[in-house]
Design an enzyme around this catalytic site. Structure first.
Site, PDB file in Angstrom:
ATOM      1  N   HIS A 248     114.526  31.761  26.582  1.00 58.80           N
ATOM      2  CA  HIS A 248     115.354  31.835  25.374  1.00 58.80           C
ATOM      3  C   HIS A 248     116.857  31.688  25.667  1.00 58.80           C
ATOM      4  CE1 HIS A 248     117.004  33.041  21.563  1.00 58.80           C
ATOM      5  NE2 HIS A 248     117.477  34.164  22.073  1.00 58.80           N
TER       6      HIS A 248
ATOM      7  N   HIS B  78     123.566  36.531  26.251  1.00 53.64           N
ATOM      8  CA  HIS B  78     123.766  37.119  24.920  1.00 53.64           C
ATOM      9  C   HIS B  78     122.823  38.276  24.585  1.00 53.64           C
ATOM     10  CE1 HIS B  78     120.524  34.365  23.608  1.00 53.64           C
ATOM     11  NE2 HIS B  78     120.363  35.216  22.607  1.00 53.64           N
TER      12      HIS B  78
ATOM     13  N   ASP C  69     117.448   7.913  -3.165  1.00 55.38           N
ATOM     14  CA  ASP C  69     118.213   7.885  -1.932  1.00 55.38           C
ATOM     15  C   ASP C  69     117.590   8.733  -0.836  1.00 55.38           C
ATOM     16  OD1 ASP C  69     120.967   9.757  -3.413  1.00 55.38           O
ATOM     17  OD2 ASP C  69     118.809  10.044  -3.436  1.00 55.38           O
TER      18      ASP C  69
ATOM     19  N   ASP D 264     121.592  30.676  18.977  1.00 54.41           N
ATOM     20  CA  ASP D 264     120.524  31.658  19.145  1.00 54.41           C
ATOM     21  C   ASP D 264     119.507  31.512  18.016  1.00 54.41           C
ATOM     22  OD1 ASP D 264     119.227  34.075  19.994  1.00 54.41           O
ATOM     23  OD2 ASP D 264     120.383  35.191  18.495  1.00 54.41           O
TER      24      ASP D 264
ATOM     25  N   GLU E 219     121.952  43.963  24.558  1.00 55.73           N
ATOM     26  CA  GLU E 219     121.072  44.406  23.466  1.00 55.73           C
ATOM     27  C   GLU E 219     119.685  44.797  23.996  1.00 55.73           C
ATOM     28  OE1 GLU E 219     121.844  44.798  20.391  1.00 55.73           O
ATOM     29  OE2 GLU E 219     120.070  44.507  19.134  1.00 55.73           O
ATOM     30  N   ASP E 220     119.147  44.015  24.902  1.00 56.35           N
ATOM     31  CA  ASP E 220     117.734  44.179  25.272  1.00 56.35           C
ATOM     32  C   ASP E 220     117.471  44.691  26.688  1.00 56.35           C
ATOM     33  OD1 ASP E 220     117.097  43.263  22.790  1.00 56.35           O
ATOM     34  OD2 ASP E 220     116.742  41.196  23.414  1.00 56.35           O
TER      35      ASP E 220
HETATM   36 MN    MN Z   1     118.744  35.791  21.306  1.00 57.07          MN
END
Ligand code: MN
Length: 727
Positions: free
Chosen positions: A48, A72, A259, A139, A76-77
């Protein structure tokens, strides 16, 4: 599947060796901390951040942004901290990763359009660097590309969020390919049936379409050559979501969507006039459809998109949409950079909007100087909505407030009752005072308690007009309630004194007559007036006792509705009898407070008057100066002087030189000692008073000058008066 070598290869074309080394270092770091994590697809998590960095390198973003792409999700993780990132990759990267971690905590709640708009604004407001938004978008692009691994309900939630928040953000930043991809991917997950249906229809016509495309391209190309214009012609199918939108908006079916194809002329020369030449070549060959020409070169879109748009009647009598631009404009239209200003399309511009447009112009000028888009972005710190702040309710809804707003504003925006009973707030789970200024991204929870009420202080820190008017309204109602109670109390007592039965009289016809005489609707209205002192109790009582007493009884001094200009304003009340307390004789400029007297209106004291401190605080009301016309106020001043000849004339000439009227003067001397001089003066305001006292102090022989409370009547009675005069 992308590899780090692919990213480094691409970065190699525009970044330095040192940059590449840092990117590789970030890759190794990310691989280590995400080591045991897996995506829902079963692939290693590292895929990712790699894909995100791949998108960023494709967009030719700078080193910090690519590193941020790789890192990134680490804070957070994983157990990684911002400090660690700062140490290893520097402040710039740490700043961006922190920004991303912050906005990842924003949760999109409702599906209401206004909510989406607020949400977008909050994202922008919280991203103090445009690169944060771009990494966030990258992301999201990768998450959307792999959305099928999410559970079904999550899929549609994420798709909706993408369609309402992220695709418009990409569009606002001018990153067109991203907008189209995000829209189509959202469309696919939100309305799969319609998506695949449309996809099939478009695919079916593929052969037909290619043939047609070639034909139109060839005609345009030949005509351009005839006029010596160099450039290329592109023809491609519009993205599905835009076809779908068009069908819905115009209520037409697929076959009527003429169109499906959009053609584009991209001129080699950067001379703008060639764009117009190409336009006239097209118009000379095919008939233009009136009203369909748009000149976005003369008037660029808000995101700085520039092109000429026209629709012509093509080879089969069908409409053909053609865009004309040069390389420079094309570069922008495809990749875009930050179009980071507020722009309200089609709305009459206010002063504020004009400022925004001015800012936009400036930015465009900067952009022309910096040919390099990356440099432009690097130099860009956005402050998008400087006057607004975006916060969350505990349910995750976004509310916007003017900057400087406090929990009081928030409370009243929820409900008047919440505002009126608010006692405090929790911001991000911490208790804050009601004065706390809300910050972007705060989660605000209001604490209430029945029986608690607004205070006048709130007016100082509520900034929204809603909160202001609700607080004032409450104060007004409350003060009316207070004065009704006081009025009733006073009147009951007065009746009792005169041996009258209050309960009986209130119901009598005579009493009703008084009400209509005063044009009052209810008994409470009358009680309020008595409470405020606008009608005297004697006046009421006299209606019910002997006639001879009535003659001596006090008539109301004033009819309601008639205001004399007292120079005082009472919060929430317009029409009250006001007098100035003799004990402290307030002057305009003094801090003052009102006291609801029993039956004699409001008396105004200086706030720190010792008498006020003894008074019933329930009867105190806020008052303020409201001087409309020149008027004078009584002030008492006491001087202690050396007893000498001509002193009085010195003093009085100073007073009259300032145009001040002397009501009375009292000089008290004991032989051989100092003289005490008391003056009662008509003063305009505190300023004038201060001018006078400093003039006094300059006179030789004056030892002290003091403002005094109360009147001098006592000393006058004692016969100390040596000299009383009027000037
Ligand atoms: Mn992410």
């Amino acid at each position: 599947m992308i590899r780090i070598t692919d990213i480094l290869d691409k970065a190699h074309k525009y970044l330095s060796r040192e940059d590449l080394e840092m990117i590789e270092k970030a890759y190794i770091f990310s691989a280590a901390v995400h080591k045991d994590q897996k995506r829902l697809s079963g692939e290693p998590y590292l895929i990712h951040p790699l894909e995100v960095a791949g998108i960023l390198v494709e967009m030719k973003l700078d080193r910090s942004a690519i590193i941020t792409g790789l890192l990134h999700d680490t804070v957070e993780d994983t157990l990684t901290t911002i400090e660690q990132i700062k140490e290893d990759f520097g402040e710039d990267v740490a700043f961006l990763v922190e920004g991303l971690t912050k906005i990842s905590k924003i949760r999109f709640g409702s599906q209401v359009e206004r909510q989406a708009e607020n949400f977008r604004k909050m994202m922008l407001a919280m991203s103090s660097d445009i690169r944060i938004i771009i990494v966030k978008l990258a992301d999201r692009v990768h998450n959307m590309r792999t959305l099928e691994f999410q559970p079904k309900d999550k899929q549609s939630f994420i798709a909706r969020e993408t369609l309402e928040v992220y695709a418009p953000l990409a569009s606002r930043l001018g990153i067109n390919w991203m907008r189209m991809e995000l829209e189509d991917l959202s469309f696919k997950h939100l309305s799969p049936e319609e998506y695949f249906n449309l996809l099939n229809k478009v695919a079916k016509k593929k052969g037909e379409r290619e043939e047609y495309t070639e034909k139109v391209k060839k005609i345009i190309q030949e005509n351009m050559e005839k006029y010596g214009l160099k450039g290329r012609v592109e023809g491609r199918a519009k993205h599905l979501y835009s076809i779908y939108e068009k069908m819905n908006e115009q209520h037409i079916n697929f076959d009527e969507v003429y169109d499906l194809m959009a053609f584009r002329i991209i001129l080699d020369s950067n001379e703008i006039k060639e764009c117009y030449e190409a336009l006239s070549v097209v118009h000379a060959y095919w008939k233009p459809v009136p009203g369909r020409f748009k000149d976005y070169i003369a008037m660029p879109k808000a995101n700085n998109y520039r092109s000429l748009h026209t629709t012509v009647i093509g080879p089969y009598g069908e409409r053909v949409e053609i865009q004309i631009r040069n390389h420079e404009m094309h570069e922008w239209a495809e990749k875009g950079i930050a179009a980071h200003w507020r722009y309200k399309e089609g709305k009459v511009s206010s002063r504020e909007d004009e400022d925004q447009i001015e800012k936009l112009r400036e930015l465009l000028e900067i952009q022309q100087e910096h040919k390099d888009a990356r440099e432009f972005m690097r130099n860009l710190k956005i402050s998008l909505f400087p006057d607004e702040v975006y916060v969350f309710t505990p349910h995750g809804d976004v509310k916007s407030f003017p900057k400087g707003a406090t929990p009081v504003d928030f409370a009243y925006s929820v409900h008047t009752d919440v505002g009126n009973h608010c006692i405090g707030a929790k911001v991000n789970r911490n208790i804050v005072s009601l004065k706390y200024k809300l910050q972007n991204g705060d989660t605000v929870e209001i604490l209430t308690q029945p029986g608690r009420h607004p205070s006048k202080d709130w007016l100082k820190y509520a900034v929204t007009s809603r909160a202001q008017s609700k607080i004032k309204q409450w104060i007004k109602t409350e003060e009316r309630g207070k004065s009704i109670a006081i009025g009733r109390d006073v009147l009951e007592r007065e009746f009792k004194k005169n041996h009258l039965t209050f309960k009986k009289i209130v119901k009598s016809d005579e009493f009703k007559e008084i009400l209509s005489e005063q044009s009052l609707g209810t008994v409470d209205d009358l009680m309020a007036l008595i409470g405020y002192g606008k009608i005297s109790t004697k006046y009421i009582v006299n209606h019910f006792i002997n006639k001879e007493e009535e003659d001596t009884g006090a008539k109301p001094k004033k009819k309601p509705g008639v205001t004399s200009d007292t120079g005082i304003k009472i919060t929430g009340v317009d029409d009250v009898m006001v007098r100035f307390a003799k004990c402290c004789s307030p002057l305009p400029g003094d801090d003052i407070i009102g006291y609801i007297t029993r039956g004699r209106g409001i008396s105004v004291h200086v706030s720190n008057c010792p008498i006020v401190q003894e008074m019933d605080p329930e009867r105190l009301v806020e008052v303020r100066w409201n001087i409309k016309q020149k008027q004078t106020f009584r002030a008492n001043i006491r001087l202690v002087c050396i007893d000498k000849k001509g002193l009085l004339s010195d003093l009085s000439s100073v007073i009259s030189s300032l145009g001040i009227n002397i009501n009375s003067a009292n000089i008290d001397t004991i032989r051989g000692e100092n003289a005490t001089c008391d003056f009662e003066l008509d003063i305009n305001d505190l300023d004038q008073f201060n001018t006078l006292t400093s003039a006094f102090r300059k006179i030789q022989g004056v030892l002290s000058v003091k403002r005094v409370s109360g009147t001098f009547s006592n000393s006058m009675k004692k016969g100390y008066i040596r000299n009383t005069f009027n000037s």
